[in-house]
Design an enzyme around this catalytic site. Structure first.
Site, short mmCIF file in Angstrom:
data_model
loop_
_atom_site.label_atom_id
_atom_site.label_comp_id
_atom_site.label_asym_id
_atom_site.label_seq_id
_atom_site.Cartn_x
_atom_site.Cartn_y
_atom_site.Cartn_z
N ARG A 95 0.85 -1.20 0.00
CA ARG A 95 0.00 0.00 0.00
C ARG A 95 0.88 1.24 0.00
O ARG A 95 1.91 1.29 0.68
CB ARG A 95 -0.90 0.02 1.24
CG ARG A 95 -2.10 -0.94 1.18
CD ARG A 95 -3.12 -0.56 0.11
NE ARG A 95 -4.27 -1.44 0.08
CZ ARG A 95 -4.39 -2.53 -0.70
NH1 ARG A 95 -3.43 -2.86 -1.54
NH2 ARG A 95 -5.49 -3.27 -0.66
N GLU B 197 -3.17 7.56 -4.07
CA GLU B 197 -3.63 6.92 -5.30
C GLU B 197 -5.07 7.30 -5.66
O GLU B 197 -5.91 7.29 -4.76
CB GLU B 197 -3.58 5.41 -5.02
CG GLU B 197 -3.23 4.55 -6.17
CD GLU B 197 -2.99 3.13 -5.70
OE1 GLU B 197 -2.14 2.92 -4.81
OE2 GLU B 197 -3.66 2.24 -6.21
N HIS C 40 -0.86 0.12 -9.81
CA HIS C 40 -1.50 -0.86 -8.92
C HIS C 40 -1.93 -2.12 -9.71
O HIS C 40 -3.12 -2.44 -9.80
CB HIS C 40 -2.71 -0.24 -8.20
CG HIS C 40 -3.01 -0.92 -6.89
ND1 HIS C 40 -3.44 -0.25 -5.79
CD2 HIS C 40 -2.97 -2.23 -6.52
CE1 HIS C 40 -3.63 -1.10 -4.79
NE2 HIS C 40 -3.35 -2.31 -5.22
C1 GLV Z 1 -4.70 -5.27 -3.94
O1 GLV Z 1 -4.01 -4.35 -3.65
C2 GLV Z 1 -5.37 -6.09 -2.98
O2 GLV Z 1 -5.35 -5.77 -1.78
O3 GLV Z 1 -5.98 -7.09 -3.39
#
Ligand code: GLV
Length: 326
Positions: A239, A268, A287
């Site tokens: 994250r 983000e 991401h």
């Molecule tokens: C992606 O970042 C997830 O948490 O699945």
């Protein structure tokens, strides 16, 4: 039959699974999250909620949804949901672990290799017509990966899968931090549990694989970077807010660390000013950790199966708070 709200686009298969189970589905087939006010209105009659990591599901949402029984997050991370508040209201919450472990670890390793061997820069170099001659010591000299030390911050499922790639595929020595000793990984890979400062001092590559919590928020600041090797690379597929991005930019500019590969960002999808302009040895991806078609479809299926189980009065396989609710 229950009222279910799906907050964003998840593809047809998941919606069909819910409709085949004869639930009443409100499907908001859009690729961006609602504002908080819109979400609070949309959730008013929902008993089940399917949401993505970009939906903030907080107490105001719970206040607006008196009939809500279950939330199925289509992600393994669930820092977007106030699970404690959900639990206090008797609302089940589930996530999608396991199905995305290998894809996310592949992506972390792809970032590691691409950064170490400067592939985005190399690609840009070629397209700009700069390759005029072979040189023994070209401008884009990279770093060795094989046999180097890999530090895993957070030896959970994804951390272990990254470690496995490093140890078994690239002969890397694996160091890790975790809340407890991970005996299986130690036996399988010879991984060694160390303190966070030891990991920072000794690792050539540091992979962040912890969830975002108050404890991991801004775990990486200038002070942290100063404890790393000047030749170290940082890879973040967890994250964004775990790294203080302003400090990362300073560290990269000053040569405090060699490079960084980021798949996730502090605000983000907004970019910290300066981040996108800094090209040398900073690799950025939007991401994409679990973003293969196969894995994303499995995530949707997992979330929907959890929701169906929860609404049928069973314990969902990936419930995060089932024990606290009984
Ligand atoms: C992606 O970042 C997830 O948490 O699945």
């Amino acid at each position: 039959m229950a009222n279910i709200l799906i907050t964003q686009h998840i593809g047809g298969a998941g919606v069909q699974m819910l409709r085949e189970a004869r639930h009443h589905v409100t499907y908001r087939d859009k690729t961006e999250p609602m504002g908080q006010a819109e979400l609070q209105t949309a959730v008013r009659h929902a008993e089940g909620l399917v949401c993505l990591l970009t939906d903030r599901v907080d107490t105001a949402v719970f206040d607006a949804a008196p009939q809500l029984k279950m939330i199925a997050n289509v992600a393994v991370g669930y820092d977007n949901i106030d699970v404690r508040a959900a639990t206090a209201r008797g609302i089940l919450v589930s996530n999608t672990p396991d199905v995305l472990t290998e894809a996310t670890a592949d992506h972390a390793f792809a970032l590691l290799l691409a950064l170490a061997r400067r592939l985005p820069e190399a690609d840009a170099y070629m397209r700009a017509g700069k390759y005029e001659k072979f040189e023994m010591f070209p401008p884009l000299l990279g770093l060795d990966v094989y046999g180097k030390t890999l530090g895993i911050v957070g030896m959970g499922r994804i951390g272990a899968a990254v470690a496995r790639r490093g140890a078994l595929g690239f002969g890397m020595k694996v160091l890790y931090t975790a809340n407890s000793v991970k005996t299986a990984v130690e036996q399988e890979l010879g991984a060694q549990k160390v303190t966070f400062p030891q990991l920072l001092h000794q690792s050539d590559f540091v992979s962040i694989n912890v969830p975002l919590t108050p404890e991991t928020y801004h775990l990486f600041t200038l002070d942290t970077f100063r404890q790393m090797k000047p030749t170290a690379c940082l890879i973040n597929t967890a994250r964004g807010p775990i790294i203080k991005e302003d400090d990362l930019l300073v560290a990269l500019r000053q040569g405090t660390i060699w490079g960084a590969a980021l798949d996730v960002f502090e605000a983000e999808p907004e970019m910290t000013p300066g981040l996108a302009d800094y090209h040398d040895r900073l690799l950025l991806a939007p991401h994409l950790g679990s973003a293969t078609g196969e894995t994303r479809r499995k995530m949707v299926e997992t979330a929907v199966s959890n929701l169906l189980a929860g609404l049928a009065g069973q314990t969902p396989p990936n419930a995060l708070n089932a024990e606290q609710l009984v």
